[in-house]
Design a protein around this motif. Structure first.
Motif, PDB file in Angstrom:
ATOM      1  N   ALA A  24     -23.332  -7.770  -6.507  1.00  0.00           N
ATOM      2  CA  ALA A  24     -21.802  -7.913  -6.133  1.00  0.00           C
ATOM      3  C   ALA A  24     -21.353  -6.483  -6.628  1.00  0.00           C
ATOM      4  O   ALA A  24     -20.475  -6.069  -5.977  1.00  0.00           O
ATOM      5  N   VAL A  55     -16.412 -10.765  -1.991  1.00  0.00           N
ATOM      6  CA  VAL A  55     -16.544 -11.305  -3.355  1.00  0.00           C
ATOM      7  C   VAL A  55     -15.098 -11.687  -3.574  1.00  0.00           C
ATOM      8  O   VAL A  55     -13.893 -11.440  -2.813  1.00  0.00           O
ATOM      9  N   THR A  59     -13.724 -11.258  -9.234  1.00  0.00           N
ATOM     10  CA  THR A  59     -14.897 -10.643  -9.610  1.00  0.00           C
ATOM     11  C   THR A  59     -14.550  -9.060  -9.786  1.00  0.00           C
ATOM     12  O   THR A  59     -15.399  -8.260 -10.568  1.00  0.00           O
TER      13      THR A  59
END
Length: 207
Positions: A24, A55, A59
């Motif tokens: 990520a 995402v 995040t």
């Protein structure tokens, strides 16, 4: 009729959260770099980065409080080291300077890095807060790393005792930056080698 038992399927390993988080993080940095080159710093948003990286916005905020912080890490990721990393010190000052300057011109030669750098520089001219952040978090640490290497060289007697390290850093970096910024000539390893040779002739101990 007796039932036949089927062998149990092997248990699947649980997802590794660290690996997922790293994927990520890299996706966010890649998305930010792409968008910075496409829309510029002023129009870059956390929402757009999250959408491109696929995402959630939270995040991103888990690691970076502002878009400026994201962009600084984009530069770090692309250049392969943190701002202010010490210069190599092999005892051969000329070779150490060539190594670092070769890496700089290679970064400038990368099309994406070139585009991001130019967008970033344009934004710095009109955004004083961004300019100060860039100076504090990127430029000053990198200039200090060059200065520290030249100070150690001066202490070792490799350059003249009267050398002003800040001026020497300018002599090494300004021609490279000016040639890149103005597109006034090719930036090659050969150019860097000639530059280092010229500057070192001026800095070597007198007599």
């Amino acid at each position: 009729m007796a039932q036949t038992s089927t062998p149990e399927e092997p248990a699947r390993p649980a997802p590794n959260p660290r690996r997922r988080s790293e994927r990520a993080r890299r996706a966010i940095l890649a998305a930010a770099g792409e968008l910075l080159g496409e829309v510029g710093y002023a129009r870059l948003t956390m929402e757009a980065i999250a959408s491109r990286a696929r995402v959630g916005k939270q995040t991103i905020y888990r690691w970076w409080p502002t878009k400026a912080a994201v962009v600084f890490d984009v530069f770090t990721e692309m250049t392969g080291g943190a701002a202010g990393d010490p210069l190599p010190d092999t005892g051969d000052l000329d070779a150490d300077l060539r190594t670092v300057l070769h890496a700089i011109v290679e970064e400038y030669a990368d099309p994406l890095m070139d585009r991001i750098n130019r967008v970033f520089i344009a934004e710095v001219q009109t955004d004083p807060e961004l300019a100060e952040n860039v100076m504090e978090l990127l430029l000053r640490p990198n200039l200090r790393a060059f200065r520290d290497r030249l100070l150690s060289a001066r202490e070792a007697g490799l350059i003249d005792a009267g050398t002003d390290p800040d001026l020497a850093v300018d002599l090494l970096l300004a021609p490279v930056q000016q040639r890149w910024l103005m597109r006034s000539g090719e930036l090659t390893h050969a150019y860097v080698d000639a530059l280092v040779d010229t500057v070192m002739r001026a800095l070597r101990p007198r007599g």
